[in-house]
Scaffold this active site. Structure first.
Site, PDB file in Angstrom:
ATOM      1  N   ARG A 183       0.845  -1.194   0.000  1.00  0.00           N
ATOM      2  CA  ARG A 183       0.000   0.000   0.000  1.00  0.00           C
ATOM      3  C   ARG A 183       0.879   1.243   0.000  1.00  0.00           C
ATOM      4  O   ARG A 183       1.763   1.367   0.838  1.00  0.00           O
ATOM      5  CB  ARG A 183      -0.922   0.023   1.220  1.00  0.00           C
ATOM      6  CG  ARG A 183      -1.983  -1.042   1.120  1.00  0.00           C
ATOM      7  CD  ARG A 183      -3.034  -0.914   2.189  1.00  0.00           C
ATOM      8  NE  ARG A 183      -3.847  -2.132   2.164  1.00  0.00           N
ATOM      9  CZ  ARG A 183      -4.667  -2.497   3.120  1.00  0.00           C
ATOM     10  NH1 ARG A 183      -4.824  -1.734   4.190  1.00  0.00           N
ATOM     11  NH2 ARG A 183      -5.360  -3.604   3.017  1.00  0.00           N
ATOM     12  N   SER A 235      -8.020  -0.796   0.867  1.00  0.00           N
ATOM     13  CA  SER A 235      -9.009  -1.052   1.906  1.00  0.00           C
ATOM     14  C   SER A 235      -9.754   0.192   2.371  1.00  0.00           C
ATOM     15  O   SER A 235     -10.368   0.885   1.591  1.00  0.00           O
ATOM     16  CB  SER A 235      -8.317  -1.758   3.069  1.00  0.00           C
ATOM     17  OG  SER A 235      -9.254  -2.168   4.001  1.00  0.00           O
ATOM     18  N   HIS A 236      -9.607   0.503   3.644  1.00  0.00           N
ATOM     19  CA  HIS A 236     -10.342   1.599   4.272  1.00  0.00           C
ATOM     20  C   HIS A 236      -9.615   2.933   4.132  1.00  0.00           C
ATOM     21  O   HIS A 236     -10.091   3.948   4.617  1.00  0.00           O
ATOM     22  CB  HIS A 236     -10.507   1.267   5.748  1.00  0.00           C
ATOM     23  CG  HIS A 236      -9.182   0.946   6.382  1.00  0.00           C
ATOM     24  ND1 HIS A 236      -8.513  -0.211   6.079  1.00  0.00           N
ATOM     25  CD2 HIS A 236      -8.392   1.638   7.213  1.00  0.00           C
ATOM     26  CE1 HIS A 236      -7.360  -0.226   6.714  1.00  0.00           C
ATOM     27  NE2 HIS A 236      -7.253   0.888   7.415  1.00  0.00           N
ATOM     28  N   ASP A 279     -16.350  -1.135   4.287  1.00  0.00           N
ATOM     29  CA  ASP A 279     -15.248  -0.228   3.948  1.00  0.00           C
ATOM     30  C   ASP A 279     -14.959  -0.174   2.456  1.00  0.00           C
ATOM     31  O   ASP A 279     -15.723  -0.705   1.644  1.00  0.00           O
ATOM     32  CB  ASP A 279     -13.996  -0.641   4.724  1.00  0.00           C
ATOM     33  CG  ASP A 279     -13.404  -1.930   4.200  1.00  0.00           C
ATOM     34  OD1 ASP A 279     -14.175  -2.755   3.680  1.00  0.00           O
ATOM     35  OD2 ASP A 279     -12.181  -2.121   4.300  1.00  0.00           O
ATOM     36  N   ASP A 300     -13.063  -1.736   0.316  1.00  0.00           N
ATOM     37  CA  ASP A 300     -13.067  -2.948  -0.505  1.00  0.00           C
ATOM     38  C   ASP A 300     -14.052  -4.011  -0.013  1.00  0.00           C
ATOM     39  O   ASP A 300     -14.023  -5.145  -0.484  1.00  0.00           O
ATOM     40  CB  ASP A 300     -11.656  -3.534  -0.604  1.00  0.00           C
ATOM     41  CG  ASP A 300     -11.098  -3.965   0.737  1.00  0.00           C
ATOM     42  OD1 ASP A 300     -11.477  -3.372   1.763  1.00  0.00           O
ATOM     43  OD2 ASP A 300     -10.271  -4.895   0.773  1.00  0.00           O
ATOM     44  N   ASP A 309     -14.500  -5.621   2.918  1.00  0.00           N
ATOM     45  CA  ASP A 309     -14.229  -6.740   3.823  1.00  0.00           C
ATOM     46  C   ASP A 309     -14.438  -6.397   5.297  1.00  0.00           C
ATOM     47  O   ASP A 309     -14.551  -7.288   6.132  1.00  0.00           O
ATOM     48  CB  ASP A 309     -12.831  -7.348   3.583  1.00  0.00           C
ATOM     49  CG  ASP A 309     -11.705  -6.339   3.701  1.00  0.00           C
ATOM     50  OD1 ASP A 309     -11.987  -5.152   3.998  1.00  0.00           O
ATOM     51  OD2 ASP A 309     -10.539  -6.732   3.481  1.00  0.00           O
ATOM     52  N   ARG A 310     -14.508  -5.114   5.620  1.00  0.00           N
ATOM     53  CA  ARG A 310     -14.754  -4.758   7.027  1.00  0.00           C
ATOM     54  C   ARG A 310     -16.234  -4.495   7.267  1.00  0.00           C
ATOM     55  O   ARG A 310     -16.982  -4.230   6.326  1.00  0.00           O
ATOM     56  CB  ARG A 310     -13.995  -3.482   7.380  1.00  0.00           C
ATOM     57  CG  ARG A 310     -12.504  -3.636   7.281  1.00  0.00           C
ATOM     58  CD  ARG A 310     -11.799  -2.395   7.774  1.00  0.00           C
ATOM     59  NE  ARG A 310     -10.371  -2.644   7.803  1.00  0.00           N
ATOM     60  CZ  ARG A 310      -9.532  -2.042   8.625  1.00  0.00           C
ATOM     61  NH1 ARG A 310      -9.952  -1.137   9.476  1.00  0.00           N
ATOM     62  NH2 ARG A 310      -8.251  -2.319   8.609  1.00  0.00           N
ATOM     63  N   GLU A 352     -11.400 -10.132  13.799  1.00  0.00           N
ATOM     64  CA  GLU A 352     -10.362  -9.224  14.269  1.00  0.00           C
ATOM     65  C   GLU A 352     -10.994  -7.969  14.829  1.00  0.00           C
ATOM     66  O   GLU A 352     -12.052  -7.530  14.375  1.00  0.00           O
ATOM     67  CB  GLU A 352      -9.455  -8.823  13.115  1.00  0.00           C
ATOM     68  CG  GLU A 352      -8.673  -9.957  12.521  1.00  0.00           C
ATOM     69  CD  GLU A 352      -7.682  -9.425  11.514  1.00  0.00           C
ATOM     70  OE1 GLU A 352      -6.504  -9.308  11.868  1.00  0.00           O
ATOM     71  OE2 GLU A 352      -8.086  -9.093  10.397  1.00  0.00           O
ATOM     72  N   LYS A 357     -11.926 -11.654   5.104  1.00  0.00           N
ATOM     73  CA  LYS A 357     -13.015 -11.180   5.936  1.00  0.00           C
ATOM     74  C   LYS A 357     -14.084 -10.605   5.013  1.00  0.00           C
ATOM     75  O   LYS A 357     -13.800 -10.267   3.868  1.00  0.00           O
ATOM     76  CB  LYS A 357     -12.530 -10.172   6.956  1.00  0.00           C
ATOM     77  CG  LYS A 357     -11.796  -8.970   6.418  1.00  0.00           C
ATOM     78  CD  LYS A 357     -11.197  -8.220   7.606  1.00  0.00           C
ATOM     79  CE  LYS A 357     -10.547  -6.915   7.212  1.00  0.00           C
ATOM     80  NZ  LYS A 357      -9.179  -7.105   6.705  1.00  0.00           N
TER      81      LYS A 357
HETATM   82  C1  G16 Z   1      -5.833  -5.427   7.049  1.00  0.00           C
HETATM   83  C2  G16 Z   1      -5.687  -6.871   7.388  1.00  0.00           C
HETATM   84  C3  G16 Z   1      -6.287  -7.146   8.718  1.00  0.00           C
HETATM   85  C4  G16 Z   1      -5.697  -6.244   9.769  1.00  0.00           C
HETATM   86  C5  G16 Z   1      -5.849  -4.809   9.336  1.00  0.00           C
HETATM   87  C6  G16 Z   1      -5.161  -3.820  10.258  1.00  0.00           C
HETATM   88  O1  G16 Z   1      -7.174  -5.109   6.904  1.00  0.00           O
HETATM   89  O2  G16 Z   1      -6.310  -7.689   6.425  1.00  0.00           O
HETATM   90  O3  G16 Z   1      -6.057  -8.481   9.024  1.00  0.00           O
HETATM   91  O4  G16 Z   1      -6.328  -6.440  10.988  1.00  0.00           O
HETATM   92  O5  G16 Z   1      -5.282  -4.637   8.073  1.00  0.00           O
HETATM   93  O6  G16 Z   1      -3.807  -4.026  10.206  1.00  0.00           O
HETATM   94  P1  G16 Z   1      -2.796  -3.022  10.893  1.00  0.00           P
HETATM   95  O7  G16 Z   1      -3.193  -2.980  12.351  1.00  0.00           O
HETATM   96  O8  G16 Z   1      -1.466  -3.632  10.636  1.00  0.00           O
HETATM   97  O9  G16 Z   1      -3.002  -1.665  10.257  1.00  0.00           O
HETATM   98  P2  G16 Z   1      -7.691  -4.263   5.686  1.00  0.00           P
HETATM   99  O10 G16 Z   1      -9.168  -4.127   5.895  1.00  0.00           O
HETATM  100  O11 G16 Z   1      -6.928  -2.973   5.755  1.00  0.00           O
HETATM  101  O12 G16 Z   1      -7.326  -5.069   4.476  1.00  0.00           O
END
Ligand code: G16
Length: 542
Positions: A21, A112-113, A276, A278, A280-281, A362, A375
């Site tokens: 990212r 993602s978010h 969010d 994409d 998944d949240r 999570e 997720k």
């Molecule tokens: C990603 C991961 C998750 C993780 C989250 C936060 O989510 O897939 O398993 O819990 O990041 O990670 P960090 O605490 O390292 O920022 P997502 O929704 O961003 O793809």
């Protein structure tokens, strides 16, 4: 038609918690995306003639990288690409397509978010044939390859038409543009009792879903309004926009504040949810109550048997280490195993594949099951609706009775964003240096019983992942966890996770930050958060 282009390596292409990212201008550098995609292909074996799934969350730069990825897949010998119409596939939908069509793997474009737009975030992630994020041994290999890459292969052809469904030929490889929603919606109909949810909604139960101008819009529109009969207008912000309407597509209490305020009003709907960037949240809010992701995991696990897809019960539950222990007591009561993994959905893949866990979750607003290997935001919403349709109780009543049965885990996460990286690393190092001396020490009424840097031993493949977060455990089950985010794109983000277990029902009505105040103060005392980061308060409290 196939060209081999000389390139030079970039030194910053290390995948984080979930793929690579970076800011869009970083990805727009010459050959930046091409290098990373070629490094992915160079780290894989045996894909000649196989299928690759490609899709993203529709954010700025999505279409450009999809064109590059398709042309490079053709040049590298894939036999077929399946791509979502308009380049759109939510992360869980991409996982489903990989599994359903037995693809070799998939490239998911998303940050993602994180916000989107010309100066905001973009990301590339590789998913393996089980539909889940590549495990560390593959992401490590990809990173190693990015450091030495000297050329990439690409088909020198016109851009692909991404907007019409059907097959096209790209340099001898077939590209099929598919509807992004159909297969996913069919899977949800298999798992959940749509008739029961439809009848709940037709009885006047009000649902509001905020798609946050992100990828879930088309999925939620089709499922919640068209198939489940919620009135038009129940799904808000349903058109995916490249910049998410200028918002931060993160379904938390800061960025989904309007939904939260609506759900706390006297005339609130019965059920509010959001997803969010994409898809998944998830965010779950009942009338008058926000359900923390950790509580939601525990509640979904305790009630999953009420949905047809889970009527046989659960094999096990898995949660990331910083996620609260609420699910642990559900597992204990169900007589099934609880697995504690590092942060990152990729760590659940082996447990799901081996049939050891059925539901995973999570604290970072992610819950999912063995139906895919990501997720899944909408899945969590639909499981909630299925449970509500069967129990015929309000969200708040269900949460309160859960706490009465299992006890309540007061839980909060404090994020310090864009902290100077050296200061953040210094804080973590200083914490590590204290680990041996903390056990036995008391801070006011709080006595440390254990302190460590979490290491995970994967029970399926035996791999070991070290340095996954510093845990300080206190007598009585309270806990503070510190770790640095692996998903940020500027500076460092320090996450502090604070948790207190409260078995006494008469003490379940305390405001969360007040219930955790002594632990919050001790976290600062032990880690020196204020002095080291120069911050008086967290950037985000969830
Ligand atoms: C990603 C991961 C998750 C993780 C989250 C936060 O989510 O897939 O398993 O819990 O990041 O990670 P960090 O605490 O390292 O920022 P997502 O929704 O961003 O793809």
């Amino acid at each position: 038609m196939i060209k081999t282009i000389a390139t030079t390596p970039y030194d910053d292409q290390k995948p984080g918690t979930s793929g690579l990212r970076k800011k869009v201008p970083v990805f727009q550098q010459k050959n930046y995306a091409e290098n990373f995609i070629q490094a992915i292909f160079d780290s894989l074996e045996g894909f000649a003639g196989e299928t690759l799934v490609i899709g993203g969350d529709g954010r700025f730069y999505n279409r450009e990288v999809i064109q590059i990825a398709i042309k490079m897949a053709a040049a590298n010998g894939f036999g077929r690409v399946l791509v979502g119409r308009g380049g759109i596939l939510s992360t869980p939908a991409a996982s489903n397509i990989i599994r359903k069509y037995k693809a070799f793997g998939g490239i998911v474009l998303s940050a993602s978010h994180n916000p989107g737009g010309p100066t905001e975030d973009f990301g590339i992630k590789y998913n393996i044939g089980n539909g889940g994020p590549a495990p560390e041994k593959i992401t490590d290999a990809i990173y190693a390859r990015t450091k030495v890459i000297d050329s990439y292969k690409i088909a020198d052809v016109e851009d692909i038409n991404l907007d019409n469904e059907g097959a096209q030929d790209v340099a001898g490889m077939s590209v099929t543009v598919i509807d992004p929603v159909t297969d996913y919606a069919a899977l949800m109909e298999e798992l959940f009792d749509f008739a029961a949810i439809r009848s709940l909604i037709s009885s006047g139960f009000n649902v509001v879903f905020d798609a946050m101008s992100a990828v879930t819009g088309p999925y939620a529109k089709e499922i919640i309004e068209n198939r489940l009969g919620a009135p038009k207008g129940s799904v808000l912000n349903f058109v995916p926009l490249p910049d998410f309407g200028g918002h931060h597509p993160d379904p938390n209490l800061v960025h989904a504040r309007a939904l939260y305020d609506q759900m706390m009003a006297d005339d609130a709907p019965d059920f509010g949810a959001a997803s969010d960037g994409d898809g998944d949240r998830n965010l779950i809010i009942g009338k008058g109550i926000f359900v923390t992701p950790s509580d939601s995991l525990a509640l979904l696990a305790a009630n999953a048997h009420l949905a047809p897809g889970y009527s046989a019960g659960l094999a096990g539950i898995a949660r990331s280490m910083p996620t609260s222990g609420a699910a642990d007591r559900v597992a204990e009561k169900l007589g099934i195993k609880l697995y504690e993994t590092p942060t990152g959905w990729k760590f659940f893949g082996n447990l799901l594949d081996a049939g050891l866990a059925t539901i995973c979750g999570e604290e970072s607003a992610g819950t999912g099951s063995n139906h895919v290997r990501e997720k899944d935001g909408l899945w969590a919403v639909l499981l909630w609706l299925n449970i509500l349709a069967v129990r015929k109780e309000s969200v708040i009543d269900i949460v309160h009775s859960h706490w009465a049965t299992y006890g309540r885990n007061y839980y909060s996460r404090h994020d310090y964003e864009e902290v100077d990286s050296a200061a953040a690393n210094g804080l973590v190092t200083a914490l590590r240096d204290q680990l041996a001396t903390l056990p036995g020490k008391s801070f006011g009424a709080l006595k440390v019983v254990a302190a460590d840097d979490f290491a995970y031993h994967d029970p399926v493949d035996g791999s070991v992942s070290k340095n996954q977060g510093i845990r300080i455990l206190f007598e009585g089950g309270s806990r503070v966890v510190f770790r640095l985010s692996g998903t940020g794109t500027s500076g460092a983000t320090l996450r502090v996770y604070i948790e207190r277990f409260e078995p006494d029902t008469s003490r379940h009505g305390i405001e969360t930050q007040a219930a955790l105040a002594d632990l919050i103060a001790v976290a600062d005392e032990i880690a020196g958060i204020r002095s080291r980061t120069g911050r008086d308060a967290p950037s985000v409290i969830t």
